[in-house]
Motif scaffolding. Structure first.
Motif, mmCIF file in Angstrom:
data_model
loop_
_atom_site.group_PDB
_atom_site.id
_atom_site.type_symbol
_atom_site.label_atom_id
_atom_site.label_comp_id
_atom_site.label_asym_id
_atom_site.label_seq_id
_atom_site.Cartn_x
_atom_site.Cartn_y
_atom_site.Cartn_z
ATOM 1 N N CYS A 1 0.876 -1.262 0.034
ATOM 2 C CA CYS A 1 0.186 0.048 -0.011
ATOM 3 C C CYS A 1 1.005 1.275 -0.152
ATOM 4 O O CYS A 1 0.504 1.977 -0.857
ATOM 5 N N SER A 2 2.026 1.281 0.916
ATOM 6 C CA SER A 2 2.859 2.592 1.023
ATOM 7 C C SER A 2 3.423 2.637 -0.337
ATOM 8 O O SER A 2 3.409 3.722 -0.871
ATOM 9 N N ALA A 3 4.018 1.478 -1.174
ATOM 10 C CA ALA A 3 4.672 1.818 -2.413
ATOM 11 C C ALA A 3 3.725 2.246 -3.476
ATOM 12 O O ALA A 3 3.981 3.078 -4.269
ATOM 13 N N GLY A 4 2.482 1.617 -3.416
ATOM 14 C CA GLY A 4 1.455 2.106 -4.196
ATOM 15 C C GLY A 4 1.177 3.405 -4.253
ATOM 16 O O GLY A 4 1.026 4.049 -5.358
ATOM 17 N N ILE A 5 0.978 4.030 -2.904
ATOM 18 C CA ILE A 5 0.563 5.559 -2.697
ATOM 19 C C ILE A 5 1.712 6.248 -3.107
ATOM 20 O O ILE A 5 1.245 7.473 -3.713
ATOM 21 N N THR B 1 -4.926 -7.778 -1.714
ATOM 22 C CA THR B 1 -4.531 -6.942 -2.496
ATOM 23 C C THR B 1 -5.448 -6.091 -3.136
ATOM 24 O O THR B 1 -5.233 -4.634 -3.484
ATOM 25 N N LEU B 2 -6.780 -6.192 -3.071
ATOM 26 C CA LEU B 2 -8.001 -5.222 -3.318
ATOM 27 C C LEU B 2 -7.752 -3.798 -2.602
ATOM 28 O O LEU B 2 -8.216 -2.933 -3.258
ATOM 29 N N PHE C 1 1.151 -8.034 -10.143
ATOM 30 C CA PHE C 1 1.883 -6.439 -10.184
ATOM 31 C C PHE C 1 1.425 -5.815 -11.581
ATOM 32 O O PHE C 1 1.122 -4.545 -11.455
ATOM 33 N N THR C 2 1.419 -6.660 -12.748
ATOM 34 C CA THR C 2 1.160 -6.095 -13.968
ATOM 35 C C THR C 2 -0.386 -5.459 -13.905
ATOM 36 O O THR C 2 -0.697 -4.199 -14.151
ATOM 37 N N ASN C 3 -1.290 -6.149 -13.071
ATOM 38 C CA ASN C 3 -2.636 -5.756 -13.007
ATOM 39 C C ASN C 3 -2.954 -4.626 -12.017
ATOM 40 O O ASN C 3 -3.663 -3.620 -12.233
ATOM 41 N N LEU C 4 -1.867 -4.525 -10.914
ATOM 42 C CA LEU C 4 -1.939 -3.526 -10.175
ATOM 43 C C LEU C 4 -1.600 -2.350 -10.450
ATOM 44 O O LEU C 4 -2.129 -1.126 -10.220
ATOM 45 N N ARG C 5 -0.445 -2.195 -11.082
ATOM 46 C CA ARG C 5 0.110 -0.911 -11.752
ATOM 47 C C ARG C 5 -1.039 -0.454 -12.697
ATOM 48 O O ARG C 5 -1.209 0.776 -12.803
ATOM 49 N N ARG C 6 -1.620 -1.156 -13.712
ATOM 50 C CA ARG C 6 -2.823 -0.705 -14.570
ATOM 51 C C ARG C 6 -4.066 -0.077 -13.481
ATOM 52 O O ARG C 6 -4.413 0.717 -13.919
ATOM 53 N N ASP C 7 -4.431 -0.921 -12.499
ATOM 54 C CA ASP C 7 -5.525 -0.376 -11.686
ATOM 55 C C ASP C 7 -5.018 1.091 -11.043
ATOM 56 O O ASP C 7 -5.877 1.636 -10.861
ATOM 57 N N LEU C 8 -3.869 0.846 -10.532
ATOM 58 C CA LEU C 8 -3.523 2.239 -9.802
ATOM 59 C C LEU C 8 -3.420 3.282 -10.761
ATOM 60 O O LEU C 8 -3.889 4.559 -10.498
ATOM 61 N N GLU C 9 -3.066 3.323 -11.992
ATOM 62 C CA GLU C 9 -3.166 4.392 -12.831
ATOM 63 C C GLU C 9 -4.566 4.857 -12.980
ATOM 64 O O GLU C 9 -4.611 6.017 -13.478
ATOM 65 N N GLU C 10 -5.540 3.736 -13.382
ATOM 66 C CA GLU C 10 -6.859 3.985 -13.699
ATOM 67 C C GLU C 10 -7.580 4.649 -12.424
ATOM 68 O O GLU C 10 -8.376 5.376 -12.489
ATOM 69 N N VAL C 11 -7.273 4.247 -11.240
ATOM 70 C CA VAL C 11 -7.372 4.921 -10.013
ATOM 71 C C VAL C 11 -7.391 6.099 -10.140
ATOM 72 O O VAL C 11 -8.041 6.907 -9.258
#
Length: 529
Positions: free
Chosen positions: A251-255, A307-308, A352-362
């Motif tokens: 979560c920290s790295a994503g933010i 992960t959600l 991680f591929t899906n997370l990076r895409r979802d983070l960009e769309e979020v």
């Protein structure tokens, strides 16, 4: 330190030479962790050593190895009890052995190698799939690797390129070795000390410990901050979030960086994390509030994928005491994304591929108010409910339970609304029972796999189940209150099919009802009755 190859490990376990002591906690891994271990073995990444305690005296009480009951051993032979590494050994044994039938049918051990996967050091080549999901032209069952006949049959129809590839993958597993540390003693006190230290201190230095040592300053202790967050979230049922350092780091790295992958975590700058820590905590709080208030999630274990929380934390991350205002379109987009991710098992592969895409769309959804976040493929049909077995820890079952919770179910005996907050906080098998009782179906000759289909389960307390007994539905109907139509609707149960005592027709009709509800959640983010 010695080494044990996989074939030898399987043989020693099958012969009862390696066993699980009763003081171990049992097997808790799900199918995704098992697949991840197989990927690490194949890529020759370190996956940890095991610690064995050798003794000549067999313990009076032992655990099964996962769902496998081990044979007795000759009393003149020494026994190796597993002090550390049970999850890895059980996974390896469950995937590759063919001699011992499990006490309870398992799904977690059906692991496949993706012959069409792109070469990647990060993304997995191995996936847990149901048999009907595994296209033999793409997915190869690695459980055949140590069974000559089964391997020959599984490879005979492959093209030469795929056959050569699978031969190389098989060879990698045949050559793989498991590091083993042994302690040989009959002194139980010494064993107790070793076991306690292994479980209290751990053997390996994990990413969190490395980051704490390398990047965080003396005046900012990350462990203390995460402990404080765990205490804050505990009254709301989410203390486990604050204890899951891996999830918190993602979560920290994503933010902070928009990338929750391991390399991004290892590259985190301590000063930047300290500066953004309030924002990180606010994001996690907001994500938890969202799933609690909009989906009814009452604890981390309710989520099909922890992960959600990562993309949701990014959406709700904000400085100071402000809160992120969510409009109806944003809420709908987030909910559709949530349900589509669950039904499609989005985070079982390409995480991680899906997370990076979802983070960009979020990010787009948060800043611009619209995005393609929820525009991810998701097909869910009646077979999802008629062919999937109920297993309290599996992704599909957790999704199914949360879906039923959206209907606000009622007790089959009292007619009162189920206290979902309490039930989901407890979250154990006792709160879910068969609509067609096991006893009745076993008498008719149905197998456990057919009895334990998702479509045969509902929110039903142990007390309600005991009251209804093991009789056929047409008999236990007498115990259901007069508002039975409302009760049936609140659990998505086709009443005529239930009380007709025709199990297969019931499964077909209820699976269709459940699929319609799933389509509502997928397309609208909510149930429209």
């Amino acid at each position: 330190m010695s080494e044990l190859n996989i074939r030898k490990a399987i043989d020693k376990i099958s012969q009862g030479e390696i066993r699980i002591p009763a003081f171990q906690r049992g097997f808790i891994w799900d199918e995704n962790l098992v697949a991840h271990l197989m990927d690490s073995i194949y890529k020759q990444y370190p996956f940890g050593s095991i610690i064995l305690w050798r003794t000549k005296e067999q313990l009076k009480t032992e655990r099964a190895l996962g769902n496998f009951r081990l044979p007795d051993i000759d009393p003149d032979y020494p026994i190796d009890y597993v002090l550390d590494g049970q999850q890895r050994l059980t996974s390896i044994f469950g995937v590759f052995q063919t001699d011992i039938e499990p006490d309870v049918p398992t799904e977690w051990n059906k692991i496949y190698f993706d012959m069409q996967a792109d070469e990647s050091m990060q993304e997995s080549y191995f996936f847990a799939l149901y048999d009907d999901q595994a296209d033999p032209q793409r997915y190869f069952p690695i459980g055949a690797f140590f069974d000559t006949v089964r391997y020959r049959n599984a490879t005979k129809n492959l093209e030469s390129r795929e056959a050569e590839l699978i031969d190389k993958v098989q060879e990698r597993f045949k050559e793989a070795t498991i590091p083993v540390q042994s302690i040989e003693t009959d002194d139980r006190a010494k064993v107790a000390i070793v076991f306690e230290r292994v479980n209290r201190l751990g053997i390996e230095l994990d990413v969190f410990q490395l980051l704490s040592a390398w990047t965080w300053s003396e005046d900012f202790d990350l462990r203390t901050k995460f402990d404080e967050l765990a205490e804050e979230l505990e009254p709301f049922g989410f203390g486990a979030v604050g204890e899951d350092t891996n999830l918190l780091l993602r979560c920290s790295a994503g933010i902070v960086s928009g990338n929750p992958a391991p390399e991004a975590i290892m590259g985190l700058n301590g000063a930047i994390v300290r500066e953004n820590f309030e924002k990180i905590v606010n994001g996690i709080r907001g994500a938890i509030d969202f799933v609690r208030n909009n989906i009814g999630v009452e604890k981390l274990n309710n989520l099909p994928y922890p992960t959600l929380l990562i993309p949701l934390s990014y959406f709700f991350a904000v400085e100071g005491e402000r809160q992120v205002a969510v409009n109806d379109d944003q809420r709908k987009s987030l909910l559709k994304w949530f349900w589509r991710s669950c039904f499609s098992r989005r985070f079982s592969a390409g995480v991680f591929t899906n997370l990076r895409r979802d983070l960009e769309e979020v990010k787009n959804l948060k800043i611009h108010g619209n995005s393609e976040l929820s525009e991810i493929p998701c097909t869910v049909d009646s077979e999802f409910f008629s062919e999937t077995s109920f297993s309290i820890r599996s992704v599909n079952t957790k999704t199914f339970i949360l879906m039923l919770a959206q209907l606000d179910p009622m007790s089959f005996v009292s007619g009162n609304r189920v206290n979902l907050k309490e039930v989901l906080k407890e979250y154990n098998r006792n709160e879910f029972h068969h609509l067609y009782p096991q006893k009745f179906l076993k008498h008719l000759g149905f197998s456990p796999r057919h009895i334990n289909r998702l479509a045969n389960f509902a929110f039903m307390s142990r007390a309600d189940n005991r009251k209804l007994g093991g009789d056929r539905p047409s008999i236990y109907r007498q115990w259901i209150p007069s508002n039975y139509q409302e009760i049936m609707k609140a659990s998505a149960v086709p009443e005529r099919a239930l009380f007709a005592d025709d199990y297969e027709e019931f499964i077909e009709k209820r699976s269709e009802m459940l699929a319609e509800i799933a389509h509502n959640l997928r397309d609208n983010g909510m149930v429209r009755l």
